[in-house]
Design a protein around this motif. Structure first.
Motif, PDB file in Angstrom:
ATOM      1  N   ARG A   8       0.825  -1.212   0.000  1.00  0.00           N
ATOM      2  CA  ARG A   8       0.000   0.000   0.000  1.00  0.00           C
ATOM      3  C   ARG A   8       0.859   1.262   0.000  1.00  0.00           C
ATOM      4  O   ARG A   8       0.521   2.254  -0.654  1.00  0.00           O
ATOM      5  N   ASN A   9       1.979   1.216   0.729  1.00  0.00           N
ATOM      6  CA  ASN A   9       2.817   2.417   0.801  1.00  0.00           C
ATOM      7  C   ASN A   9       3.643   2.645  -0.457  1.00  0.00           C
ATOM      8  O   ASN A   9       4.406   3.604  -0.538  1.00  0.00           O
ATOM      9  N   ASP A  10       3.510   1.767  -1.466  1.00  0.00           N
ATOM     10  CA  ASP A  10       4.157   2.004  -2.754  1.00  0.00           C
ATOM     11  C   ASP A  10       3.353   2.968  -3.612  1.00  0.00           C
ATOM     12  O   ASP A  10       3.833   3.400  -4.686  1.00  0.00           O
ATOM     13  N   THR A  11       2.149   3.308  -3.170  1.00  0.00           N
ATOM     14  CA  THR A  11       1.345   4.283  -3.896  1.00  0.00           C
ATOM     15  C   THR A  11       2.053   5.628  -3.886  1.00  0.00           C
ATOM     16  O   THR A  11       2.521   6.095  -2.841  1.00  0.00           O
ATOM     17  N   GLY A  12       2.165   6.261  -5.057  1.00  0.00           N
ATOM     18  CA  GLY A  12       2.808   7.564  -5.133  1.00  0.00           C
ATOM     19  C   GLY A  12       3.269   7.912  -6.535  1.00  0.00           C
ATOM     20  O   GLY A  12       2.916   7.243  -7.515  1.00  0.00           O
ATOM     21  N   VAL A  13       4.056   8.976  -6.605  1.00  0.00           N
ATOM     22  CA  VAL A  13       4.561   9.505  -7.877  1.00  0.00           C
ATOM     23  C   VAL A  13       5.999   9.048  -8.080  1.00  0.00           C
ATOM     24  O   VAL A  13       6.837   9.163  -7.173  1.00  0.00           O
ATOM     25  N   TYR A  14       6.295   8.550  -9.300  1.00  0.00           N
ATOM     26  CA  TYR A  14       7.627   8.066  -9.668  1.00  0.00           C
ATOM     27  C   TYR A  14       8.109   8.888 -10.867  1.00  0.00           C
ATOM     28  O   TYR A  14       7.379   9.021 -11.867  1.00  0.00           O
ATOM     29  N   VAL A  15       9.310   9.437 -10.771  1.00  0.00           N
ATOM     30  CA  VAL A  15       9.846  10.333 -11.799  1.00  0.00           C
ATOM     31  C   VAL A  15      11.062   9.682 -12.459  1.00  0.00           C
ATOM     32  O   VAL A  15      12.016   9.287 -11.778  1.00  0.00           O
ATOM     33  N   CYS A  16      10.965   9.571 -13.777  1.00  0.00           N
ATOM     34  CA  CYS A  16      12.091   9.078 -14.570  1.00  0.00           C
ATOM     35  C   CYS A  16      12.844  10.306 -15.109  1.00  0.00           C
ATOM     36  O   CYS A  16      12.245  11.156 -15.778  1.00  0.00           O
ATOM     37  N   GLN A  17      14.144  10.364 -14.845  1.00  0.00           N
ATOM     38  CA  GLN A  17      14.978  11.481 -15.303  1.00  0.00           C
ATOM     39  C   GLN A  17      16.050  10.941 -16.246  1.00  0.00           C
ATOM     40  O   GLN A  17      16.894  10.133 -15.856  1.00  0.00           O
ATOM     41  N   ALA A  18      15.966  11.390 -17.472  1.00  0.00           N
ATOM     42  CA  ALA A  18      16.947  10.961 -18.478  1.00  0.00           C
ATOM     43  C   ALA A  18      17.894  12.121 -18.769  1.00  0.00           C
ATOM     44  O   ALA A  18      17.450  13.253 -18.992  1.00  0.00           O
ATOM     45  N   SER A  19      19.182  11.827 -18.759  1.00  0.00           N
ATOM     46  CA  SER A  19      20.165  12.881 -19.031  1.00  0.00           C
ATOM     47  C   SER A  19      21.084  12.424 -20.158  1.00  0.00           C
ATOM     48  O   SER A  19      21.567  11.291 -20.169  1.00  0.00           O
ATOM     49  N   ARG A  20      21.272  13.365 -21.106  1.00  0.00           N
ATOM     50  CA  ARG A  20      22.156  13.109 -22.234  1.00  0.00           C
ATOM     51  C   ARG A  20      23.077  14.311 -22.418  1.00  0.00           C
ATOM     52  O   ARG A  20      22.780  15.408 -21.940  1.00  0.00           O
ATOM     53  N   PRO A  21      24.183  14.096 -23.138  1.00  0.00           N
ATOM     54  CA  PRO A  21      25.100  15.224 -23.342  1.00  0.00           C
ATOM     55  C   PRO A  21      24.431  16.355 -24.108  1.00  0.00           C
ATOM     56  O   PRO A  21      23.366  16.188 -24.699  1.00  0.00           O
ATOM     57  N   THR A  22      25.056  17.508 -24.061  1.00  0.00           N
ATOM     58  CA  THR A  22      24.557  18.678 -24.795  1.00  0.00           C
ATOM     59  C   THR A  22      24.392  18.265 -26.258  1.00  0.00           C
ATOM     60  O   THR A  22      25.261  17.562 -26.809  1.00  0.00           O
ATOM     61  N   PRO A  23      23.330  18.675 -26.929  1.00  0.00           N
ATOM     62  CA  PRO A  23      22.367  19.709 -26.490  1.00  0.00           C
ATOM     63  C   PRO A  23      21.105  19.153 -25.816  1.00  0.00           C
ATOM     64  O   PRO A  23      20.191  19.905 -25.528  1.00  0.00           O
TER      65      PRO A  23
END
Length: 481
Positions: A92-107
């Motif tokens: 039950r406590n797994d309920t929530g918001v999960y954010v995937c952050q992808a990072s790549r070189p410039t640009p």
């Protein structure tokens, strides 16, 4: 492709309206159940020349980081090479918001995508107050509530002994004024979110109020020698203490006079009535909020007569009456009173004394009386009193009758309604000589007697013109010696 050895159930309810920012996947809300496994996608548009680093966050807590092999994810959480995040055996406590952050070189730099996990589980509910009991005084506000939990958020409904209670506002809270003791009882709240079985909780409402008394009879006919029971219905909370009084003294309970209590029914039983038992009995009920009293009279006089519907007009100037009287003792005499009733105003009472005759040993005494010498096409009123060895009874209900040719009943009743605004005049009769007006006579009746009229008026919202007419009538009454 890495093989997956798990089962999962994903319901995609909707997606957030946002720019993908280079993601092939879309923001999702996953609704699932406890112990299922959830896979959250994080697919980035990529090529072999550029390496994308993926991190997963939840509430500012780093769950996984592809750029840091030494990072240890929480138990039941792991990230695949394609950036997807798996949460196994969800709680039950797994309920929530999960954010995937992808990072790549410039640009390209950083891009984020938001997903949600909603672990559904059946509702639970607890009452407020938690004791499940609520006490208020009559007239005060009732405020009770039920706190429901569950995913999805449960809908709360209420019901009492009368069925479901329709609510317009916050369903978790029930507020109203305790306007009646009948509002007391059990209130049940039911929480339902269509996951598993609904949950319920109860609150017992107690309304404090001073005793209320309902007497089934305020007057009872009882000859010596019989058993009689005086009843007093008492409702109160807290429960009332009930005592009986006779002639302003507390009743002494003996083998011959017994008190019985059964719920709200309180009774006094006199097993063998004596003439010394005649009088007023007071039922007194008391609790912490006050005292209430009501009286019942025990008497040997006859019950009020009942004038039967079989009474009818015999001619243009006569009318036949039939009445019944319930009395253990023989009826000695009847007193018959009648008066004209015109334009909503009653006239002067005329009284006739009628010997009862002999009607055997029956408890029901029936008498037929023919009143003659009446005016044609005229409305009248009449009442009957009965006398036995213990005295005169109370008067019967007023009967309204008319000789042939009188106006139709509808017009007559319209006038009668105006007069009904007055409590009837109480008349006391004294045995004196009275000279009747012309044309008034009675069959088998002694025409001696006079009426000493003692009017007792209780005026309730009466028309001033009716009051003036009534005053003129009362002023014209004469008593002769």
């Amino acid at each position: 492709m890495v093989p997956f050895g798990w089962m999962f159930c994903i319901f995609i309810v909707g997606s957030r309206a946002a720019v993908n920012n280079g993601f092939k996947s879309h923001p999702t809300t996953v609704k699932t159940f406890e112990n299922d496994t959830v896979l959250l996608p994080c697919y980035v548009e990529d090529d072999d020349k550029v390496q994308t680093m993926v991190r997963w966050w939840r509430d500012d807590i780093l769950l996984a980081d592809s750029s840091e092999p030494r990072h240890v994810p929480p138990v039941r959480v792991r990230m695949y090479l394609n950036g997807s995040l798996e949460v196994s055996h969800v709680k039950r406590n797994d309920t929530g918001v999960y954010v995937c952050q992808a990072s790549r070189p410039t640009p390209w730099r950083y891009a984020t995508q938001v997903h949600e996990i909603e672990v559904m589980y059946p509702p639970t509910v607890r009452p407020v107050p938690e004791s499940g009991k609520l006490e208020v005084n009559l007239g005060e506000e009732v405020d009770m509530a039920c706190v429901a939990k569950g995913v999805p958020v449960p809908i709360v409904s209420w019901r009492n002994k009368d069925g479901e209670i329709p609510l317009l506002y916050d369903r978790s809270r029930l507020q109203f004024h305790a306007e009646s003791p009948g509002d007391a009882g059990r209130y049940t709240c039911v929480a339902n979110n269509d996951v598993g079985e609904p949950a319920s909780a109860t609150i017992d409402l107690f309304i404090r109020y001073k005793p209320r008394i309902e007497m089934s009879k305020t007057w009872m006919h009882a000859p010596p020698g019989i058993r009689v029971q005086l009843n007093c219905g008492v409702t109160a909370w807290p429960e009332a203490t009930v005592e009986w009084y006779f002639n302003n003294k507390s009743v002494k309970y003996t083998s011959g006079i017994v008190k019985h209590n059964a719920g709200s029914d309180h009774s006094l039983v006199i097993r063998n009535v004596r003439t010394t038992d005649y009088g007023f009995y007071l039922c007194r009920a008391s609790n912490s909020l006050g005292i209430t009293e009501a009286a019942v009279e025990l008497s040997g006089v006859a019950n009020p007569a009942t004038i039967k519907k079989t009474s009818h007009s015999l001619s243009k100037t006569s009318y036949n009456f039939v009445w019944e009287v319930y009395s253990y003792s023989s009826i000695v005499q009847y007193e018959f009173r009648f008066r004209k009733y015109r334009n909503g105003v009653p006239g002067e009472w005329h009284t006739l004394y009628i010997p009862s005759g002999h009607d055997g040993n029956s408890f029901i005494h029936t008498y037929s009386f023919n009143l003659t010498g009446l005016e044609e096409a005229t409305h009248y009123e009449a009442i009957v009193l009965s006398k036995n060895r213990y005295g005169w009874s109370k008067p019967s209900e007023i009967i309204r009758f008319a000789t042939e040719g009188a106006p139709d009943k509808d017009n007559y009743m319209t006038n009668a309604i105006q007069e009904d605004k007055l409590v009837p005049v109480v008349l006391a009769s004294l045995a004196k000589d009275y000279s009747f007006g012309p044309g008034i006579s009675g069959s088998s009746v002694s025409q001696g007697g006079v009426i000493a009229l003692i009017p007792v008026l209780y005026i309730c919202s009466v028309n001033s013109e009716v009051l003036k007419n009534l005053y003129k009538i009362l002023s014209s009454l004469r008593v002769t010696n």
